[in-house]
Design a protein around this motif. Structure first.
Motif, PDB file in Angstrom:
ATOM      1  N   LYS A  28      10.527  -2.859  -3.613  1.00  0.00           N
ATOM      2  CA  LYS A  28      10.348  -1.664  -3.497  1.00  0.00           C
ATOM      3  C   LYS A  28      11.527  -0.980  -2.862  1.00  0.00           C
ATOM      4  O   LYS A  28      12.342  -1.769  -2.331  1.00  0.00           O
ATOM      5  CB  LYS A  28       9.200  -1.121  -2.620  1.00  0.00           C
ATOM      6  CG  LYS A  28       7.904  -2.005  -2.993  1.00  0.00           C
ATOM      7  CD  LYS A  28       6.809  -1.254  -2.359  1.00  0.00           C
ATOM      8  CE  LYS A  28       6.554   0.109  -2.742  1.00  0.00           C
ATOM      9  NZ  LYS A  28       5.235   0.880  -2.200  1.00  0.00           N
ATOM     10  N   ASP A  29      11.906   0.257  -3.371  1.00  0.00           N
ATOM     11  CA  ASP A  29      13.109   0.829  -2.897  1.00  0.00           C
ATOM     12  C   ASP A  29      12.760   2.079  -1.910  1.00  0.00           C
ATOM     13  O   ASP A  29      13.566   2.734  -1.523  1.00  0.00           O
ATOM     14  CB  ASP A  29      13.974   1.525  -4.159  1.00  0.00           C
ATOM     15  CG  ASP A  29      12.822   2.570  -4.946  1.00  0.00           C
ATOM     16  OD1 ASP A  29      11.866   2.891  -4.615  1.00  0.00           O
ATOM     17  OD2 ASP A  29      13.297   2.847  -6.061  1.00  0.00           O
ATOM     18  N   ASP A  30      11.425   2.309  -1.676  1.00  0.00           N
ATOM     19  CA  ASP A  30      11.158   3.185  -0.403  1.00  0.00           C
ATOM     20  C   ASP A  30      10.535   2.428   0.694  1.00  0.00           C
ATOM     21  O   ASP A  30      10.905   1.942   1.542  1.00  0.00           O
ATOM     22  CB  ASP A  30      10.464   4.185  -1.121  1.00  0.00           C
ATOM     23  CG  ASP A  30       9.231   3.880  -2.059  1.00  0.00           C
ATOM     24  OD1 ASP A  30       8.825   2.582  -1.822  1.00  0.00           O
ATOM     25  OD2 ASP A  30       8.681   4.481  -2.939  1.00  0.00           O
ATOM     26  N   ASN A  31       9.143   2.529   0.729  1.00  0.00           N
ATOM     27  CA  ASN A  31       8.347   2.108   1.697  1.00  0.00           C
ATOM     28  C   ASN A  31       8.188   0.376   1.434  1.00  0.00           C
ATOM     29  O   ASN A  31       8.327   0.023   0.219  1.00  0.00           O
ATOM     30  CB  ASN A  31       6.954   2.750   2.070  1.00  0.00           C
ATOM     31  CG  ASN A  31       6.060   2.631   0.764  1.00  0.00           C
ATOM     32  OD1 ASN A  31       5.582   1.490   0.655  1.00  0.00           O
ATOM     33  ND2 ASN A  31       5.943   3.617   0.341  1.00  0.00           N
ATOM     34  N   LEU A  32       7.892   0.034   2.535  1.00  0.00           N
ATOM     35  CA  LEU A  32       7.531  -1.539   2.378  1.00  0.00           C
ATOM     36  C   LEU A  32       6.024  -1.994   2.238  1.00  0.00           C
ATOM     37  O   LEU A  32       5.721  -3.257   2.858  1.00  0.00           O
ATOM     38  CB  LEU A  32       8.069  -2.472   3.552  1.00  0.00           C
ATOM     39  CG  LEU A  32       9.769  -2.327   3.662  1.00  0.00           C
ATOM     40  CD1 LEU A  32      10.437  -2.978   4.826  1.00  0.00           C
ATOM     41  CD2 LEU A  32      10.389  -2.639   2.115  1.00  0.00           C
ATOM     42  N   HIS A  33       5.286  -1.254   1.710  1.00  0.00           N
ATOM     43  CA  HIS A  33       3.694  -1.382   1.323  1.00  0.00           C
ATOM     44  C   HIS A  33       3.311  -2.015   0.101  1.00  0.00           C
ATOM     45  O   HIS A  33       4.057  -1.732  -0.898  1.00  0.00           O
ATOM     46  CB  HIS A  33       2.930  -0.203   1.644  1.00  0.00           C
ATOM     47  CG  HIS A  33       2.934   0.608   2.958  1.00  0.00           C
ATOM     48  ND1 HIS A  33       2.615  -0.119   3.967  1.00  0.00           N
ATOM     49  CD2 HIS A  33       3.462   1.703   3.402  1.00  0.00           C
ATOM     50  CE1 HIS A  33       2.964   0.657   5.017  1.00  0.00           C
ATOM     51  NE2 HIS A  33       3.556   1.621   4.974  1.00  0.00           N
ATOM     52  N   LEU A  34       2.614  -3.009   0.064  1.00  0.00           N
ATOM     53  CA  LEU A  34       2.190  -3.637  -1.145  1.00  0.00           C
ATOM     54  C   LEU A  34       1.698  -2.635  -2.058  1.00  0.00           C
ATOM     55  O   LEU A  34       0.713  -2.061  -1.725  1.00  0.00           O
ATOM     56  CB  LEU A  34       1.250  -4.997  -0.986  1.00  0.00           C
ATOM     57  CG  LEU A  34       0.847  -5.793  -2.322  1.00  0.00           C
ATOM     58  CD1 LEU A  34       2.265  -6.596  -2.405  1.00  0.00           C
ATOM     59  CD2 LEU A  34      -0.157  -6.629  -1.627  1.00  0.00           C
ATOM     60  N   PRO A  35       2.031  -2.460  -3.335  1.00  0.00           N
ATOM     61  CA  PRO A  35       1.431  -1.600  -4.300  1.00  0.00           C
ATOM     62  C   PRO A  35      -0.208  -1.676  -4.362  1.00  0.00           C
ATOM     63  O   PRO A  35      -0.633  -3.035  -4.610  1.00  0.00           O
ATOM     64  CB  PRO A  35       2.034  -1.859  -5.647  1.00  0.00           C
ATOM     65  CG  PRO A  35       3.428  -2.359  -5.273  1.00  0.00           C
ATOM     66  CD  PRO A  35       3.233  -3.132  -4.038  1.00  0.00           C
ATOM     67  N   GLU A  36      -1.059  -0.978  -4.220  1.00  0.00           N
ATOM     68  CA  GLU A  36      -2.364  -0.950  -4.213  1.00  0.00           C
ATOM     69  C   GLU A  36      -2.890  -2.155  -3.310  1.00  0.00           C
ATOM     70  O   GLU A  36      -3.471  -2.860  -3.815  1.00  0.00           O
ATOM     71  CB  GLU A  36      -2.843  -1.029  -5.991  1.00  0.00           C
ATOM     72  CG  GLU A  36      -2.297  -0.051  -6.762  1.00  0.00           C
ATOM     73  CD  GLU A  36      -3.424   1.133  -6.450  1.00  0.00           C
ATOM     74  OE1 GLU A  36      -4.285   1.166  -5.769  1.00  0.00           O
ATOM     75  OE2 GLU A  36      -3.025   1.983  -7.153  1.00  0.00           O
ATOM     76  N   ASN A  37      -2.501  -1.976  -2.025  1.00  0.00           N
ATOM     77  CA  ASN A  37      -2.578  -3.032  -1.102  1.00  0.00           C
ATOM     78  C   ASN A  37      -4.031  -3.533  -1.135  1.00  0.00           C
ATOM     79  O   ASN A  37      -4.259  -4.768  -1.114  1.00  0.00           O
ATOM     80  CB  ASN A  37      -2.127  -2.490   0.134  1.00  0.00           C
ATOM     81  CG  ASN A  37      -2.240  -3.418   1.315  1.00  0.00           C
ATOM     82  OD1 ASN A  37      -1.387  -4.647   1.273  1.00  0.00           O
ATOM     83  ND2 ASN A  37      -3.224  -3.454   2.227  1.00  0.00           N
ATOM     84  N   LYS A  38      -4.859  -2.774  -0.952  1.00  0.00           N
ATOM     85  CA  LYS A  38      -6.525  -3.180  -0.493  1.00  0.00           C
ATOM     86  C   LYS A  38      -6.804  -3.815  -2.005  1.00  0.00           C
ATOM     87  O   LYS A  38      -7.668  -5.002  -1.886  1.00  0.00           O
ATOM     88  CB  LYS A  38      -7.178  -1.954  -0.373  1.00  0.00           C
ATOM     89  CG  LYS A  38      -8.679  -2.449  -0.105  1.00  0.00           C
ATOM     90  CD  LYS A  38      -9.414  -1.019   0.300  1.00  0.00           C
ATOM     91  CE  LYS A  38     -10.888  -1.540   0.546  1.00  0.00           C
ATOM     92  NZ  LYS A  38     -11.659  -0.337   0.927  1.00  0.00           N
ATOM     93  N   LEU A  39      -6.658  -3.307  -3.160  1.00  0.00           N
ATOM     94  CA  LEU A  39      -7.264  -3.902  -4.378  1.00  0.00           C
ATOM     95  C   LEU A  39      -6.652  -5.265  -4.726  1.00  0.00           C
ATOM     96  O   LEU A  39      -7.258  -6.083  -5.046  1.00  0.00           O
ATOM     97  CB  LEU A  39      -7.052  -2.942  -5.473  1.00  0.00           C
ATOM     98  CG  LEU A  39      -7.941  -1.771  -5.619  1.00  0.00           C
ATOM     99  CD1 LEU A  39      -7.391  -0.813  -6.592  1.00  0.00           C
ATOM    100  CD2 LEU A  39      -9.383  -1.981  -5.721  1.00  0.00           C
ATOM    101  N   MET A  40      -5.169  -5.304  -4.307  1.00  0.00           N
ATOM    102  CA  MET A  40      -4.748  -6.331  -4.777  1.00  0.00           C
ATOM    103  C   MET A  40      -4.806  -7.886  -3.897  1.00  0.00           C
ATOM    104  O   MET A  40      -5.299  -8.647  -4.465  1.00  0.00           O
ATOM    105  CB  MET A  40      -3.305  -6.227  -4.847  1.00  0.00           C
ATOM    106  CG  MET A  40      -2.289  -7.533  -5.133  1.00  0.00           C
ATOM    107  SD  MET A  40      -2.540  -8.130  -6.818  1.00  0.00           S
ATOM    108  CE  MET A  40      -1.334  -9.323  -6.833  1.00  0.00           C
TER     109      MET A  40
END
Length: 275
Positions: free
Chosen positions: A190-202
């Protein structure tokens, strides 16, 4: 029982492809089909070698063609012997029409295709990935396991995930086919925040398929960071990619990026894309 097909060139037999396919077939109790692409246009010799005394020689052509036939027959026997020694279920098919068309048709009825990263199915040497492999990957109808030049047992799985449907689709295909005992690492850039995309669903999804998976989020330019990270992986790491098409499906894996990974890594690549 799943069906694995291995694309093989009888004139230039790839032992890594055979060993990988046999090992996998044994691990998941699959039926392995050795697809020998005996394309009628494929010879080990050039037409210049058929010229004798400045003229075309039918006798020399027959001699060279017979030599190719013997080499191909021996390759089939080598494959059969390897399968018998491994104690797996197998069969052999020798396709004699246009190699690419035959293999694409075979892929419709397979769960997985195994092919070597340096296989060109041509007498002419090409840097990997050869045109044959690029054309195959853009139109194949099942997931593909691209094997490196040297065989190394798989000890770890690295899944490349960017939040796009294509990357999730590849993971679905992988977990539905491959053994699940291996350690799994999910890589995101990621180039912005360090959160996993669609964190909960993934993570909810991964908990059902790979409950002990770990996650690593890299920061920076995706193509650069992915390549740098994967080059540091051991040869025993298998990489799961989410796309390989002429038109980009994922913002990460344009055709050029997939080509770079095939060319530069000494690791097997599991490539799948939804059309």
């Amino acid at each position: 029982m799943k069906k694995i097909i291995a694309a093989l060139d009888g004139l230039r037999l790839n032992q890594t492809t055979i060993q990988t396919a046999i090992t996998l077939a044994g691990d998941i109790k699959a039926h392995l089909v050795g697809i020998f692409l005996d394309d009628f246009t494929r010879n080990s010799f050039s037409m210049y070698e058929v010229i004798e005394g400045g003229e075309f020689s039918e006798k020399k052509l027959r001699k060279l063609a017979e030599k190719d036939r013997q080499i191909r027959d021996l390759a089939v026997k080598d494959f059969e012997l390897a399968c018998q020694e491994a104690g797996i279920q197998y069969s052999v098919r020798r396709d004699t029409a246009i190699a690419l068309q035959d293999l694409l048709k075979e892929s419709i009825y397979a769960d997985l295709l195994v092919i070597g990263s340096r296989d060109s199915f041509s007498r002419i040497e090409e840097p990997p990935p050869a045109r044959f492999l690029r054309d195959l990957l853009s139109a194949v109808q099942c997931p593909v396991l691209v094997t490196p030049e040297k065989y190394t047992p798989i000890k770890k799985v690295v899944m490349l995930y960017d939040g796009a449907p294509a990357s999730v689709f590849a993971i679905k295909m992988f977990t539905g086919i491959m053994p699940r005992e291996l350690p799994v690492e999910v890589i995101t850039v990621k180039d912005d925040n360090l959160h996993l995309p669609e964190n909960k669903l993934m993570k909810e999804f991964m908990k059902r398929h790979c409950p002990r998976a770990t996650y690593k989020i890299l920061k920076g330019e995706a193509e650069k960071e992915i390549q740098h990270h994967l080059l540091e992986e051991s040869p025993g790491s298998l990489i799961v990619l989410g796309a390989y098409q002429r038109s980009a499906v994922s913002r990460w894996f344009r055709e050029s990026m997939a080509d770079v990974l095939i060319r530069s890594l000494e690791s097997p690549l599991f490539i799948a894309h939804n059309k």
